[in-house]
Write an enzyme that holds these catalytic residues in place. Structure first.
Site, mmCIF file in Angstrom:
data_model
loop_
_atom_site.group_PDB
_atom_site.id
_atom_site.type_symbol
_atom_site.label_atom_id
_atom_site.label_comp_id
_atom_site.label_asym_id
_atom_site.label_seq_id
_atom_site.Cartn_x
_atom_site.Cartn_y
_atom_site.Cartn_z
ATOM 1 N N GLY A 45 63.596 42.247 118.980
ATOM 2 C CA GLY A 45 64.127 41.405 117.917
ATOM 3 C C GLY A 45 63.974 39.937 118.268
ATOM 4 O O GLY A 45 64.408 39.502 119.336
ATOM 5 N N ASP A 78 80.952 27.627 130.887
ATOM 6 C CA ASP A 78 80.189 28.787 131.344
ATOM 7 C C ASP A 78 80.927 29.497 132.478
ATOM 8 O O ASP A 78 81.089 30.723 132.461
ATOM 9 C CB ASP A 78 78.794 28.329 131.801
ATOM 10 C CG ASP A 78 77.982 29.461 132.418
ATOM 11 O OD1 ASP A 78 77.439 30.272 131.643
ATOM 12 O OD2 ASP A 78 77.907 29.537 133.657
ATOM 13 N N LYS A 106 82.811 33.368 132.735
ATOM 14 C CA LYS A 106 82.602 34.319 133.823
ATOM 15 C C LYS A 106 83.918 34.641 134.535
ATOM 16 O O LYS A 106 84.155 35.786 134.928
ATOM 17 C CB LYS A 106 81.562 33.762 134.788
ATOM 18 C CG LYS A 106 80.169 33.695 134.144
ATOM 19 C CD LYS A 106 79.206 32.811 134.923
ATOM 20 C CE LYS A 106 77.820 32.808 134.282
ATOM 21 N NZ LYS A 106 76.944 31.756 134.866
ATOM 22 N N GLY A 151 64.715 21.482 135.198
ATOM 23 C CA GLY A 151 64.978 22.644 134.358
ATOM 24 C C GLY A 151 66.245 23.385 134.734
ATOM 25 O O GLY A 151 66.511 24.477 134.242
#
Lengths: 435, 435
Positions: free
Chosen positions: A43, A199, A203, A185
């Site tokens: 998908g 984030d 977690k 990056g």
């Protein structure tokens, strides 16, 4: 043997690697499962022939893909909470097992997803949602199933760990370390989710839920990011034999026979002798302390296409084995239903740095304020502050406390800020890992 | 809900801790399993009322205990290969799931036990057999089920690690470090199984079997112990920026498109920058390198009653969940059937130290011998050897090679020993962890 059909949702770094492994390791995976794993479709938002997957496998009709008769397991790697939630619930409703790495979704909706999976009697695996390739979910849910977990403390966000490592090793300030991380990056265009701790908090919620058999959501997690960390903080940390790390901490707090859970994310001083202090760059590590097992540490690559794909494919093989051999993986365990302890009740050590007037009696006034709030001082240092020309323009007092509650410390800091002798509270940081 | 009946065989450090956890955490374990865990009996050699367990639970009739109708799971913690093998096979034949920590038995008979469990459709769990509390078996069999494991290297024996750490930090010789370890209870009265590497070799066989989906027995593992390590080796290691560790290494060796497995245990130089170098004392650590996951490390307490009991109880809860909720745990995976590579084909780096005559041309003669066997030299040092009075009595040459096969190195060492100029080969050690 009837093959096990797989649908992959999302074809980013991780999705592409999962598809690659399904192709390259097809024979091995089939032997491990007892039946071939067959990719039925992928998908995507954009169908094109440059995606590295035969175009006929691509579809933008997620609904149809996850309900196909020949799909047994759906691997969700789309990222955002929506449309992932809808796709996962639809897959489960159609009797598919689900593997996901979607920490944001899980930390908001773990209960809802788990209940849907339970009702449909399918598997819901999510090893890749925390710490990439590092097995953490499975050790906590299975290996430690007979033990009592006391504490989980981890470096679970590579972006912030890269930035803090960079600040520590080069003396760079936050902005330039972030720029470096972006250039390499390691940081996204909008780094908010990482640098503000969202984030890591997602977690932490997942880890706390499974470690303490209690539903903990991201909203239950106290959270501070790293944007306020200054080179001066890093320097002082070094002088104290520490480094600064963004930690996700999940802790069982026992007080008066009553147990509660604390889940929190913040930058903290960590002694250089602590195993988490040596985890640098984009690596992740999780330390688990359990009653019988003692202290365990898990270390490895916490992000990136291939490492995350390793965890995803491991889950996929387990879900497929269950399809072929019968049985199901571990289900949600939430029986303990522990209350969440507010941050004010959490005890840690603190480092408080403040600019003060350079005159007699200031240190004793400052020390008295700590005493008045029953915060015990472990170490104190006073030093002169000089301007660019070397002229003495004031003084700085740095205090390291013994363990105190966050509430007591907050009141102390507020009171210190009101003192005439204190010009500015330069920094307040917690210290972890010294017990 | 019908309770899950448990029989524990053996009431040593680990067995006692398991019984304690079953008592102290009964409510938690029941909630996690979905049914209470009930201890039906404890098999012992000597029934007495000082064992910390109600006498009526004790029995020396193991056969009857493991075949009781109300026993669902047998936890084998007796230790030696026999009578453990007989008891486990009898338990399986009676339809009981089995949890064991018996590495010696597993590394001899893993195939036989696994086949029996498969035929009876019961679980056989053995997380505690390698590295105590540290989850290693489950991460390898489940979390990495979708990945390709390249190498497993671990410090899996606490006794030898304590001795080597002691030699490294205090300069003690092997005999006195062993005496210290014995005094502290880290070494058994007969330390042979530990110091000669048999214990580590058994664990290497178990790790290699699951990592490479191939049956590997203890006899397939090349093995050298630590009794020959001298203080001079430790000193030289330090000079090379290394420390000496007893490593268990399992490696996938690919040559000409053909894959084989190497499993070996020996003391090796490890660079101080390698994560295994910092694992000291009685701790264990296992580093796993996989194609997609990259390098993972697992660290913790590798022995002791409570840590080992944590792993055993985790397995017990999983086996009980399977009984209550249906399904079975992972089974033996041996499809790859890789051949075992002989030690001669294994490539590592070597450190060779030899006493030589102190005269011109010796170094070049020695170097020529390495070249003749195609062993490339990375580093060489020549130094004078003095007697107790400071008189120069000879010279020592230390050579560090690049990677070479064990066969080539053995031939080189044999040839060196024949040289007139070489008085004695003082030491040959491998070096690992520099790739």
């Amino acid at each position: 043997m009837r093959p096990v059909g797989v649908a992959v949702l999302g074809l980013g770094n991780v999705g592409s690697e999962v598809v690659r492994i399904l192709n390259d390791s097809a024979d091995d995976l089939a032997a491990r499962i007892g039946a071939p794993l067959v990719l039925r479709g992928v998908g995507v938002r954009r169908i094109a022939d440059d995606r590295g997957v035969p175009t006929e496998l691509l579809t933008d009709d997620i609904d149809s893909l996850v309900s196909r008769e020949d799909v047994d397991i759906v691997v969700e790697l789309m990222g955002p909470v929506e449309p992932a939630r809808k796709a996962i619930l639809s897959a489960i409703a159609h009797g598919k097992s689900v593997v996901t790495a979607n920490k944001a979704l899980l930390s908001q909706s773990t209960g809802k997803l788990a209940e849907a999976a339970e009702a449909a009697r399918v598997d819901l695996y999510f090893e890749a949602s925390v710490a990439g390739a590092i097995p953490v979910i499975r050790p906590l849910t299975q290996s430690l199933a007979g033990d009592t977990v006391l504490r989980v403390a981890g470096i679970v966000n590579g972006t912030t760990n890269y930035i803090l490592s960079e600040m520590d090793s080069t003396g760079a300030d936050y902005a330039s370390a972030l720029a470096d991380a972006s250039a390499l990056g390691y940081a996204e265009a909008d780094p908010t989710a990482d640098v503000e701790g969202y984030d890591a908090a997602a977690k932490a919620a997942i880890l706390a839920s499974i470690a303490f058999h209690t539903r903990v959501t991201a909203d239950d997690v106290y959270r501070e990011g790293i944007t306020g960390i200054s080179p001066a903080d890093v320097t002082t940390a070094r002088e104290l034999g520490c480094t600064i790390k963004l930690l996700a901490i999940c802790e069982r707090i026992t007080k008066g026979g009553k147990q509660r859970v604390s889940a929190r994310v913040y930058p903290a001083l960590v002694p250089l002798t602590h195993p988490l202090a040596t985890v640098n760059g984009a690596f992740n590590a999780v330390v688990v302390e359990a009653e019988a097992a003692g202290r365990l540490m898990f270390y490895g690559q916490g992000a990136g296409g291939a490492p995350t794909a390793s965890a995803v494919t491991g889950d996929l093989v387990m879900a497929a084995r269950n399809r072929v051999q019968g049985g199901r993986g571990p289900r949600e365990s939430k029986y303990a239903k522990l209350a969440i302890a507010p941050i004010g009740d959490v005890q840690t050590r603190y480092y408080v740095s403040m600019d003060v007037a350079d005159k007699p009696g200031v240190l004793s006034t400052v020390a008295a304020e700590f005493a008045a709030h029953e915060v015990s001082i472990a170490e104190v240092r006073q030093e002169g502050v000089v301007d660019d020309d070397g002229q003495l323009i004031g003084a700085r007092i740095v205090v390291l406390t013994h363990r105190a509650t966050d509430a007591a410390l907050s009141k102390t800091v507020a009171a210190l800020a009101e003192l005439d002798a204190v010009q500015r509270i330069a920094s307040v940081l917690r210290m972890e890992g010294t017990d």
